[in-house]
Design a protein around this motif. Sequence first.
Motif, mmCIF file in Angstrom:
data_model
loop_
_atom_site.group_PDB
_atom_site.id
_atom_site.type_symbol
_atom_site.label_atom_id
_atom_site.label_comp_id
_atom_site.label_asym_id
_atom_site.label_seq_id
_atom_site.Cartn_x
_atom_site.Cartn_y
_atom_site.Cartn_z
ATOM 1 N N MET A 1 -11.534 -9.505 12.245
ATOM 2 C CA MET A 1 -10.477 -7.939 11.908
ATOM 3 C C MET A 1 -9.260 -7.851 11.218
ATOM 4 N N THR A 2 -8.958 -6.505 10.691
ATOM 5 C CA THR A 2 -8.931 -5.925 9.667
ATOM 6 C C THR A 2 -7.540 -6.339 9.861
ATOM 7 N N ARG A 3 -5.979 -6.629 9.451
ATOM 8 C CA ARG A 3 -5.000 -6.483 9.254
ATOM 9 C C ARG A 3 -4.337 -4.953 9.182
ATOM 10 N N THR A 4 -4.054 -4.135 10.003
ATOM 11 C CA THR A 4 -3.253 -2.635 9.330
ATOM 12 C C THR A 4 -1.735 -2.260 9.466
ATOM 13 N N VAL A 5 -0.792 -1.839 8.549
ATOM 14 C CA VAL A 5 -0.173 -2.002 8.818
ATOM 15 C C VAL A 5 0.081 0.346 8.740
ATOM 16 N N LYS A 6 1.585 0.256 8.866
ATOM 17 C CA LYS A 6 2.143 1.791 8.956
ATOM 18 C C LYS A 6 2.567 2.439 7.450
ATOM 19 N N CYS A 7 1.221 2.501 6.429
ATOM 20 C CA CYS A 7 1.587 2.661 4.557
ATOM 21 C C CYS A 7 2.907 3.370 4.783
ATOM 22 N N ARG A 8 3.533 2.480 4.069
ATOM 23 C CA ARG A 8 5.075 3.689 3.467
ATOM 24 C C ARG A 8 4.284 5.086 2.753
ATOM 25 N N LYS A 9 3.651 5.131 2.227
ATOM 26 C CA LYS A 9 3.179 5.761 1.248
ATOM 27 C C LYS A 9 2.213 6.540 1.872
ATOM 28 N N TYR A 10 1.923 6.737 2.630
ATOM 29 C CA TYR A 10 1.054 7.409 3.483
ATOM 30 C C TYR A 10 1.108 8.132 4.919
ATOM 31 N N ASN A 11 2.395 7.102 5.104
ATOM 32 C CA ASN A 11 2.163 7.687 6.457
ATOM 33 C C ASN A 11 1.411 7.608 7.493
ATOM 34 N N GLU A 12 0.560 6.583 7.433
ATOM 35 C CA GLU A 12 -0.811 5.995 8.308
ATOM 36 C C GLU A 12 -0.393 4.617 8.501
ATOM 37 N N GLU A 13 -1.907 4.457 9.479
ATOM 38 C CA GLU A 13 -2.393 3.411 9.283
ATOM 39 C C GLU A 13 -3.178 2.974 8.448
ATOM 40 N N LEU A 14 -3.255 2.151 8.148
ATOM 41 C CA LEU A 14 -4.437 1.470 6.971
ATOM 42 C C LEU A 14 -4.646 -0.029 6.664
ATOM 43 N N PRO A 15 -5.513 -0.734 6.223
ATOM 44 C CA PRO A 15 -5.878 -1.946 6.052
ATOM 45 C C PRO A 15 -4.550 -2.486 4.887
ATOM 46 N N GLY A 16 -4.257 -3.288 5.392
ATOM 47 C CA GLY A 16 -2.602 -3.924 4.239
ATOM 48 C C GLY A 16 -3.458 -5.017 3.592
ATOM 49 N N LEU A 17 -2.457 -5.613 3.415
ATOM 50 C CA LEU A 17 -2.779 -6.849 2.308
ATOM 51 C C LEU A 17 -2.759 -7.856 2.944
ATOM 52 N N ASP A 18 -3.894 -9.302 2.267
ATOM 53 C CA ASP A 18 -4.334 -9.316 2.724
ATOM 54 C C ASP A 18 -3.201 -11.460 3.207
ATOM 55 N N ARG A 19 -1.873 -11.029 1.906
ATOM 56 C CA ARG A 19 -0.425 -12.144 1.662
ATOM 57 C C ARG A 19 0.543 -11.224 0.622
ATOM 58 N N PRO A 20 1.370 -12.015 1.466
ATOM 59 C CA PRO A 20 2.678 -10.886 0.202
ATOM 60 C C PRO A 20 2.199 -10.936 -0.916
ATOM 61 N N PRO A 21 2.637 -9.935 -2.493
ATOM 62 C CA PRO A 21 2.141 -9.631 -3.594
ATOM 63 C C PRO A 21 3.420 -10.837 -4.391
ATOM 64 N N TYR A 22 4.426 -11.220 -4.200
ATOM 65 C CA TYR A 22 5.320 -11.081 -4.289
ATOM 66 C C TYR A 22 6.181 -11.627 -3.355
#
Length: 90
Positions: A1-22
């Motif tokens: 199952m894909t992890r979702t996040v409440k995206c700050r840019k789009y203000n909606e639940e969307l698939p999140g990144l697989d790992r922290p980019p930094y």
Amino acid sequence: MTRTVKCRKYNEELPGLDRPPYPGAKGQDIFEHISQKAWKEWQDHQTMLINEKRLNMMNAEDRKFIQAEMDKFFAGEDYAQAEGYVPPSN
């Protein structure tokens, strides 16, 4: 199952990144609040800024500029554009 996040840019639940980019707190914040879609858009925009403004990522001031623009981009604020760039219309 894909992890979702409440995206700050789009203000909606969307698939999140697989790992922290930094590493560190900034990477964790992006991981928890930025979607794959927003991150991909930022990477494309960042590349355009680096190329068009001839930024040198070895230069601390240029890195600070990119960091500040990334924060604006994800917050939905006005952010730097490449001069003369017109986004494609759908």
